[in-house]
Design an enzyme around this catalytic site. Structure first.
Site, PDB file in Angstrom:
ATOM      1  N   CYS A   1      35.982  21.603  66.293  1.00  0.00           N
ATOM      2  CA  CYS A   1      35.348  21.587  64.972  1.00  0.00           C
ATOM      3  C   CYS A   1      36.249  22.323  63.975  1.00  0.00           C
ATOM      4  O   CYS A   1      36.515  23.507  64.125  1.00  0.00           O
ATOM      5  CB  CYS A   1      33.996  22.278  65.086  1.00  0.00           C
ATOM      6  SG  CYS A   1      33.113  22.335  63.532  1.00  0.00           S
TER       7      CYS A   1
ATOM      8  N   CYS B   1      35.116  17.202  65.080  1.00  0.00           N
ATOM      9  CA  CYS B   1      34.120  17.525  64.063  1.00  0.00           C
ATOM     10  C   CYS B   1      34.861  18.168  62.902  1.00  0.00           C
ATOM     11  O   CYS B   1      35.822  18.902  63.115  1.00  0.00           O
ATOM     12  CB  CYS B   1      33.082  18.490  64.633  1.00  0.00           C
ATOM     13  SG  CYS B   1      31.844  18.988  63.424  1.00  0.00           S
TER      14      CYS B   1
HETATM   15  C1  DTB Z   1      27.842  26.235  61.882  1.00  0.00           C
HETATM   16  O1  DTB Z   1      26.650  25.980  61.711  1.00  0.00           O
HETATM   17  N1  DTB Z   1      28.301  27.410  62.263  1.00  0.00           N
HETATM   18  C2  DTB Z   1      29.741  27.400  62.306  1.00  0.00           C
HETATM   19  C3  DTB Z   1      30.076  25.917  62.013  1.00  0.00           C
HETATM   20  N2  DTB Z   1      28.805  25.378  61.700  1.00  0.00           N
HETATM   21  C4  DTB Z   1      31.105  25.553  61.061  1.00  0.00           C
HETATM   22  C5  DTB Z   1      30.359  28.385  61.428  1.00  0.00           C
HETATM   23  C6  DTB Z   1      29.889  29.785  61.667  1.00  0.00           C
HETATM   24  C7  DTB Z   1      30.639  30.661  60.757  1.00  0.00           C
HETATM   25  C8  DTB Z   1      30.374  32.090  61.038  1.00  0.00           C
HETATM   26  C9  DTB Z   1      31.060  32.988  60.092  1.00  0.00           C
HETATM   27  C10 DTB Z   1      32.556  32.998  60.134  1.00  0.00           C
HETATM   28  O2  DTB Z   1      33.187  32.796  61.178  1.00  0.00           O
HETATM   29  O3  DTB Z   1      33.117  33.224  59.074  1.00  0.00           O
END
Ligand code: DTB
Ligand code: SAM
Ligand code: SF4
Length: 334
Positions: free
Chosen positions: A112, A143
């Protein structure tokens, strides 16, 4: 009596093969069931639709970090808040593919890729398409999460073979403008519709712990479940409070309420992968175990999410061993 409550809740939604419409009232009744009744029901549905001991494993990579024009109150990457994060340019395609290869070796089946954009520009699309093609060629699912997507950009990504697009609605329509002012809840739904129309699978969920009420959480899940087709993946994030961001001092979520929300997601979207997403470093193993019992069957693996910490391989391997969980194979997936 508890069973009766459960059955009452069951009769309140319209269900045909093609369409299932949930009301807020029904969802609230389910969410508020005695905890054991809620978990029994969620787990029964989970078991009827999935191998209850298999967990899908995704790996994240931030392909363009920080400096984002949006003002999402939870985010380390928004230029509106002094979070101290250093912004970077779009990563080179070769490096992305090399990172994906490492993720595959670490057990991830889905890669992702996230960019801190309001939406991609035309000039970015060539590199994005090359990333999708390159990662797919490794035999992984792909993704992307790049912000708002037009119908034309959705079609380009679909042509490239993108499997999933992540775009979270984050919270209820009512609470949305308390968290983000630079775009609307309707904008989010429009992108989800563009992605779906292009034939890409949808990954959409939200965050708990931003000061929302239980009703906001329930309403968010009802919105997702009532989309023309529910998302194939539903990430449930627990807020990681980012120093300097608007939500730096938000009160933590009660773990029992978190598990209730996961259970409701499983009941409302029986065939979706429910992902226990951000915030696992602050969750006990026991809370995570309850989430898996309640219907969560996907996680992000690796030491980092996009910018924030995630439990590393060693911790997750130990957790999987203790719980008898196994990675979900790509081909046996529902
Ligand atoms: C989701 O719902 N959570 C992920 C992904 N989709 C892209 C991202 C989490 C980010 C957490 C904070 C960070 O790492 O900055
Ligand atoms: N810029 C794109 C967008 O917002 O659509 C993609 C990246 S964005 C970081 C992806 C999702 O991560 C957000 O929608 C939000 O749900 C989640 N997220 C971001 N920061 C978070 C945090 N501090 N804690 C929990 N979840 C977070
Ligand atoms: Fe930008 Fe996405 Fe962060 Fe919002 S969540 S500030 S859109 S990177």
């Amino acid at each position: 009596m508890p069973e009766m409550l459960g059955e009452t809740a069951d009769t309140d939604h319209v269900s045909t093969d093609a369409l299932e419409t949930w009301t807020l009232l029904t969802a609230e009744k389910i969410y508020n069931l005695p905890f054991n009744d809620l978990l029994f029901r969620a787990h029964s549905i989970h078991r009827a639709n999935f191998d209850p001991n298999a967990v899908q494993m995704s790996r994240l990579l931030s392909i363009k970090t920080g400096g984002c024009a949006e003002d999402c109150g939870y985010c380390s990457q928004s230029a509106h808040y002094p979070t101290g994060l250093k912004a970077s340019k779009l990563m080179e395609v070769e490096r992305v593919i090399a990172e994906a290869q490492k993720a595959k070796e670490g057990g991830a089946t889905r890669y992702c890729m996230g960019a801190a954009w309001r939406s991609p520009k035309d000039r970015d699309m060539e590199a994005i398409v090359a990333m999708v093609r390159g990662v797919k060629a490794l035999g992984m699912e792909t993704c992307m999460t790049l912000g708002m997507l037009s119908p034309a950009h959705s079609a380009t990504l679909a042509d490239a073979g993108l499997d999933y697009y992540n775009h979270n609605i984050d919270t209820s329509e009512r609470f949305y403008s308390d968290i983000i002012t630079t775009r609307t809840f309707a904008d989010r739904l429009e992108t989800l519709s563009n992605v779906r129309e292009a034939g890409i699978k949808v990954c959409a969920g939200g965050i708990l712990g931003m000061g929302e009420t239980a009703q906001d959480r329930i309403s968010m899940l009802v919105t997702l479940a009532n989309l023309p087709s529910p998302p194939e993946s539903v990430p449930i994030n627990m807020l990681i409070p980012i120093p300097g961001s608007k939500l730096a001092d938000a009160a933590p979520v009660d773990p029992i309420d978190f598990v209730r929300t996961v259970a409701l997601a499983r009941i409302l979207m029986p065939k979706s992968h429910v992902r226990l997403s951000a915030g696992r470093t602050e969750m006990s193993d026991e809370t995570q175990a309850l989430c898996f019992f309640a219907g969560a069957n996907s996680i992000f693996i690796g030491e980092t999410l996009l910018t924030a910490d995630n439990p590393g391989e060693d911790h997750d391997a130990g957790l999987f061993r203790r719980l008898g969980l196994k990675p979900m194979e790509l081909e046996s997936r529902a």
